[in-house]
Design a protein around this motif. Structure first.
Motif, PDB file in Angstrom:
ATOM      1  N   PHE A   1     -37.341  20.191 -26.475  1.00  0.00           N
ATOM      2  CA  PHE A   1     -36.248  19.226 -26.589  1.00  0.00           C
ATOM      3  C   PHE A   1     -34.945  19.804 -26.039  1.00  0.00           C
ATOM      4  O   PHE A   1     -34.250  19.166 -25.248  1.00  0.00           O
TER       5      PHE A   1
ATOM      6  N   GLU B   1     -34.982  20.736 -22.119  1.00  0.00           N
ATOM      7  CA  GLU B   1     -34.753  19.616 -21.211  1.00  0.00           C
ATOM      8  C   GLU B   1     -33.280  19.471 -20.879  1.00  0.00           C
ATOM      9  O   GLU B   1     -32.898  19.298 -19.729  1.00  0.00           O
ATOM     10  N   SER B   2     -32.484  19.540 -21.924  1.00  0.00           N
ATOM     11  CA  SER B   2     -31.046  19.360 -21.746  1.00  0.00           C
ATOM     12  C   SER B   2     -30.446  20.502 -20.935  1.00  0.00           C
ATOM     13  O   SER B   2     -29.621  20.291 -20.042  1.00  0.00           O
ATOM     14  N   ILE B   3     -30.895  21.728 -21.224  1.00  0.00           N
ATOM     15  CA  ILE B   3     -30.362  22.882 -20.505  1.00  0.00           C
ATOM     16  C   ILE B   3     -30.802  22.827 -19.043  1.00  0.00           C
ATOM     17  O   ILE B   3     -30.021  23.119 -18.136  1.00  0.00           O
TER      18      ILE B   3
ATOM     19  N   ALA C   1     -31.390  20.127 -17.339  1.00  0.00           N
ATOM     20  CA  ALA C   1     -30.570  19.101 -16.690  1.00  0.00           C
ATOM     21  C   ALA C   1     -29.190  19.647 -16.374  1.00  0.00           C
ATOM     22  O   ALA C   1     -28.624  19.377 -15.312  1.00  0.00           O
TER      23      ALA C   1
ATOM     24  N   ALA D   1     -28.372  20.082 -12.409  1.00  0.00           N
ATOM     25  CA  ALA D   1     -27.829  18.753 -12.146  1.00  0.00           C
ATOM     26  C   ALA D   1     -27.268  18.682 -10.739  1.00  0.00           C
ATOM     27  O   ALA D   1     -27.237  17.631 -10.132  1.00  0.00           O
TER      28      ALA D   1
ATOM     29  N   ILE E   1     -32.392  12.509  -7.847  1.00  0.00           N
ATOM     30  CA  ILE E   1     -32.193  12.723  -9.279  1.00  0.00           C
ATOM     31  C   ILE E   1     -33.520  13.122  -9.897  1.00  0.00           C
ATOM     32  O   ILE E   1     -34.495  12.372  -9.850  1.00  0.00           O
TER      33      ILE E   1
ATOM     34  N   VAL F   1     -35.486  14.025 -13.229  1.00  0.00           N
ATOM     35  CA  VAL F   1     -35.401  13.909 -14.675  1.00  0.00           C
ATOM     36  C   VAL F   1     -36.518  14.739 -15.301  1.00  0.00           C
ATOM     37  O   VAL F   1     -37.691  14.468 -15.068  1.00  0.00           O
ATOM     38  N   PRO F   2     -36.168  15.763 -16.085  1.00  0.00           N
ATOM     39  CA  PRO F   2     -37.222  16.521 -16.757  1.00  0.00           C
ATOM     40  C   PRO F   2     -37.781  15.727 -17.925  1.00  0.00           C
ATOM     41  O   PRO F   2     -37.037  15.216 -18.757  1.00  0.00           O
TER      42      PRO F   2
END
Lengths: 290, 172
Positions: free
Chosen positions: B14, B17-19, B21, B25, B34, B36-37
């Motif tokens: 979880f 994914e953010s890291i 992105a 980015a 673009i 998206v993971p």
């Protein structure tokens, strides 16, 4: 067997109803997030913070190595500009003093330009890139509140969409959302006011709409925030004009603005609090409209 | 204990994914593409395939809700979609052969379905304004390539790990 099927169908229908209700609930303009949401955000924010430190250390090191390659060329260029800079600095200093003096004479203390910044680090980004949002590691405890402007050293990047105790979500200017508007000025001999709304993500340009049709806008003129939105301070750099088009009814113009910040490479930001209070809550202006 | 390990892995995916992105980015893969993971979703798919349907749907719902709250701030979409896709994947695995290649392709197919459904939802809610052709070229194909790479790297470790935790006993 038919009964079994019905049970599943019922479950599906109920969950679709719940889904629609939840979407409706979250699309509403909300003053504050509910406490379970805040709790989840704070917890994941803390975990993100823990993971972010080593990762950003490594990327920082790699980035540093890359920079090292271009140091010689950059240094030459920068040296050439240094003289220019000294001249500019003395001029700015002079103007600042004059400005203060004149303000003193007028006894005018309010200034839309004044703001106090809070430093923050980006600890995450929305992975599904439909809603361009960042998570930062400062929240209400550090004085960050909803709708504050967020800037980097290069200029405006967005505004705070929601804040919890220890984190905050920043909605970038590039995010496509009707509620995402900023009142702005195109600088020049003839100032033109308009609203930044929308983003052309193919060309990476911001759209500045609702500029009166009779304003002549030069290319390469700078665009700054106007401070009339009620929350943002005045004079934050947004970008520069690259193209102007008259809209389909010929009443307004739309300017295409190249943003001064790179929306994709943001690591450190500042959340700015304007010192002059905004207008009362009911009419918080463009930033809140719709 | 095994639920603790499973939850911890879910949490790592979880946050990762953010890291991911945040790190990629920029124009690491070309400016207008673009990527998206969907690592967390792939984890849920594998959990459904090699663990149990119940676990897959439960983790799908919880992770989906957390995703909605923390990242998109539009509640409900992922929370509903992940368990639903987990359910479909468990149904389709009953028909399909259970070998790792088929599993990988199914996971990729469902990632594509997820991406398209999310795209349609955003069109309905007017958070997106691109046509399907543009979407396919700029988002769908790069995203699928990224997630295919992730699936290829992680399918075997994920499979081993989920089988080692022995969730099969939970199936009805």
């Amino acid at each position: 067997m038919p009964q079994f099927f019905n049970k599943k169908l019922l479950l599906l229908l109920v969950s679709i109803i719940v889904l629609v209700a939840l979407i409706g609930f979250s699309l509403r303009e909300r003053e504050e997030l509910t406490w379970p949401e805040q709790f989840l955000k704070d917890t994941t924010g803390w975990v993100g913070n823990v993971f972010n430190k080593p990762v950003s250390g490594i990327t920082g090191f790699v980035g540093g190595l890359k920079d090292l390659q271009h140091t010689y060329d950059e240094n030459k260029k920068l040296k050439a500009r240094l003289d220019e800079y000294v001249l500019l600095k003395t001029q700015v200093q002079d103007l600042k003093e004059e400005n203060e003096e004149l303000r003193d004479n007028l006894k005018k203390e309010d200034d839309l330009r004044k703001y106090s910044p809070t430093q923050a680090t980006v600890i995450g980004r929305n992975p599904d890139r439909w809603h361009e949002m960042l998570t930062i590691n400062k929240g209400k405890r550090n004085g960050v509140e909803k709708n504050m402007a967020v800037i980097t050293s290069n200029g405006l990047v967005g505004k705070v969409k929601s804040a919890t105790d220890f984190t905050a979500s920043v909605q970038l200017l590039s995010s496509i959302d009707k509620a995402n508007r900023v009142s702005a000025i195109v600088q020049g001999d003839d100032k033109a006011y308009g609203l930044i709304e929308g983003f052309d993500d193919k060309k990476n340009l911001l759209l500045m709409k609702r500029i009166p049709y009779d304003k002549k806008i030069k290319k390469n003129s700078l665009v700054i925030t106007s401070g009339y939105g009620g929350i943002f301070p005045k004079g934050l750099l947004i970008g520069k004009v690259v193209d102007v088009k008259v809209d389909q009814y010929g009443l307004n113009q739309t300017a295409y603005i190249e943003p001064s910040t790179d929306f994709y490479d943001i690591n450190n930001v500042m959340v700015v609090q304007r010192e002059v209070d905004g207008v009362p809550k009911e009419s918080e202006g463009e930033d809140e409209a719709e | 204990m095994r639920y603790f390990i499973l939850s911890f892995i879910a949490l790592v995916f979880f946050v990762f994914e953010s890291i991911f992105a945040q790190m990629f980015a920029g124009d690491a893969f070309g400016a207008d593409k673009i990527l998206v993971p969907h690592f967390m979703m792939i984890f849920v798919f594998f959990l459904t395939m090699y663990g149990s349907r119940k676990m897959g749907m439960l983790y799908g719902a919880i992770l989906g809700l957390t995703y909605d709250v923390v990242y998109t701030e539009i509640l409900g979409i992922y929370m509903f979609l992940l368990p639903f896709l987990a359910y479909l994947i468990s149904k389709s695995m009953k028909i399909l052969q259970n070998n790792i290649l088929v599993a990988c392709l199914t996971a990729l197919l469902f990632t594509a379905v997820l991406e398209v459904v999310i795209f349609q939802m955003n069109i309905i809610l007017s958070f997106a304004d691109m046509g399907f052709g543009e979407f396919a070229e700029r988002r769908l194909i790069p995203t699928l390539l990224l997630n295919l790479a992730f699936i290829i790297i992680s399918c075997y470790p994920l499979k081993r790990m989920i089988e080692m935790l022995d969730l099969q006993g939970e199936t009805e």
